[in-house]
Design a protein around this motif. Structure first.
Motif, PDB file in Angstrom:
ATOM      1  N   GLY A 207     -23.164  13.847   6.745  1.00 55.80           N
ATOM      2  CA  GLY A 207     -22.947  13.801   5.324  1.00 55.80           C
ATOM      3  C   GLY A 207     -22.539  15.649   4.771  1.00 55.80           C
TER       4      GLY A 207
ATOM      5  N   VAL B 207     -20.156  18.329   1.413  1.00 55.75           N
ATOM      6  CA  VAL B 207     -19.092  17.566   0.463  1.00 55.75           C
ATOM      7  C   VAL B 207     -18.273  19.008   0.064  1.00 55.75           C
ATOM      8  CG1 VAL B 207     -20.833  15.783  -0.780  1.00 55.75           C
ATOM      9  CG2 VAL B 207     -21.188  18.105  -1.539  1.00 55.75           C
TER      10      VAL B 207
ATOM     11  N   ILE C 145     -18.339  18.758  -7.027  1.00 51.73           N
ATOM     12  CA  ILE C 145     -17.617  17.760  -5.861  1.00 51.73           C
ATOM     13  C   ILE C 145     -16.171  17.605  -6.035  1.00 51.73           C
ATOM     14  CG2 ILE C 145     -18.398  16.307  -4.394  1.00 51.73           C
ATOM     15  CD1 ILE C 145     -21.107  16.431  -5.334  1.00 51.73           C
TER      16      ILE C 145
ATOM     17  N   ASP D 258     -14.521  16.887  -2.447  1.00 58.19           N
ATOM     18  CA  ASP D 258     -14.276  16.067  -1.632  1.00 58.19           C
ATOM     19  C   ASP D 258     -15.325  15.843  -0.635  1.00 58.19           C
ATOM     20  OD1 ASP D 258     -13.050  14.506   0.301  1.00 58.19           O
ATOM     21  OD2 ASP D 258     -11.674  16.434   1.342  1.00 58.19           O
ATOM     22  N   ARG D 259     -15.523  14.560   0.195  1.00 57.72           N
ATOM     23  CA  ARG D 259     -16.638  13.977   0.423  1.00 57.72           C
ATOM     24  C   ARG D 259     -16.439  13.365   1.864  1.00 57.72           C
ATOM     25  NH1 ARG D 259     -17.330  12.446  -4.413  1.00 57.72           N
ATOM     26  NH2 ARG D 259     -19.601  13.288  -5.677  1.00 57.72           N
TER      27      ARG D 259
ATOM     28  N   GLN E  92     -18.479  11.159   5.102  1.00 59.47           N
ATOM     29  CA  GLN E  92     -19.699  10.943   5.945  1.00 59.47           C
ATOM     30  C   GLN E  92     -19.075   9.430   6.921  1.00 59.47           C
ATOM     31  OE1 GLN E  92     -20.445   7.152   5.327  1.00 59.47           O
ATOM     32  NE2 GLN E  92     -22.517   7.818   6.367  1.00 59.47           N
TER      33      GLN E  92
ATOM     34  N   LEU F 223     -25.158  11.855   3.150  1.00 58.39           N
ATOM     35  CA  LEU F 223     -24.179  12.296   1.795  1.00 58.39           C
ATOM     36  C   LEU F 223     -24.889  12.741   1.070  1.00 58.39           C
ATOM     37  CD1 LEU F 223     -21.546  12.923   1.173  1.00 58.39           C
ATOM     38  CD2 LEU F 223     -20.919  10.101   1.266  1.00 58.39           C
TER      39      LEU F 223
ATOM     40  N   GLU G 103     -24.991  15.492  -1.422  1.00 52.62           N
ATOM     41  CA  GLU G 103     -24.772  15.535  -2.679  1.00 52.62           C
ATOM     42  C   GLU G 103     -25.876  16.303  -3.663  1.00 52.62           C
ATOM     43  OE1 GLU G 103     -24.194  11.279  -3.865  1.00 52.62           O
ATOM     44  OE2 GLU G 103     -22.206  12.346  -3.208  1.00 52.62           O
TER      45      GLU G 103
END
Length: 218
Positions: free
Chosen positions: A28, A30, A37, A39-40, A42, A153, A157
């Motif tokens: 996960g 970011v 933040i 974009d991510r 996972q 993730l 975060e």
């Protein structure tokens, strides 16, 4: 490297060390730009081996879930593109760095960004915290959380929230206009008692923590 960006990542794994044959089972991450933040990434990742009952209970990731997940090599190809051009951050970074480097090596890739540890920085910034585990710091600082830990993730975060909170703390306490990646990285090598004097020198312009280009995080 991205001047105002960093990728904050977390792995869930089959064990403690790739040197003993352990593999990543979830990544996960970011992408943080200007303390936000933007974009991510996972994905579960099938390591080609079963995980223990302890890992299933600890992470909530079951062998059934992994059997349906894409191969680790396929996930890492995509993740290598996600982190390209960015510096990296993790909580207890030596753990995640070993797994990242090992999984990238399996596909003939390597990272180009530097790796900073949010736990080492937190030990020097939040000296009064009960301890410096991620979940303790999240509670100590009243950071936003959904209560989920040990999923990649969610942990990434929360680490991002901690990272940006530390940047804000340094700006406010030491009147710093910008806090560079290099400064955050360098804190881990400064003796705890020497940190205030070190940061005062940085604020006064007498110490440069940006020898590799001063990549600012905000």
């Amino acid at each position: 490297m991205g001047k105002f960006t960093a990728v904050i990542l977390d792995f869930e794994t089959t064990g403690l060390s790739p040197g003993y044959g352990d593999r990543a089972i979830e990544i996960g991450a970011v992408l943080v730009r200007n303390n936000r933040i933007v974009d991510r990434f996972q994905s579960l990742m099938n390591p080609g081996k079963r995980v223990s009952g302890f890992i299933e209970e600890y992470t909530g990731i079951t062998n059934e879930m992994l059997a349906k997940a894409p191969p680790a090599e396929q996930v890492m190809e995509r993740f290598a593109s996600f982190i390209a051009g960015h510096n990296l951050v993790a909580h207890n970074a030596s753990f995640d760095r070993r797994f990242l480097d090992a999984e990238l090596s399996r596909i003939g890739r390597r990272r180009t960004g530097d790796f900073a540890c949010s736990m080492l920085a937190a030990r020097r910034i939040y000296t009064n915290a009960p301890n410096h585990r991620l979940e303790t710091l999240v509670s100590h600082l009243s950071l936003q959380t959904d209560g989920v830990f040990h999923r990649a993730l969610a942990d990434a975060e929360m680490t991002a929230q901690l990272w940006t909170a530390m940047i804000g703390e340094l700006k406010e306490t030491y009147r710093l206009r910008q806090v560079t990646f290099e400064l955050m990285h360098s804190l881990g090598g400064v003796a705890k008692k020497a940190v205030p004097a070190y940061l005062e020198r940085v604020a006064a312009g007498r110490t440069c923590a940006c020898a590799r280009g001063g990549r600012s995080l905000g």
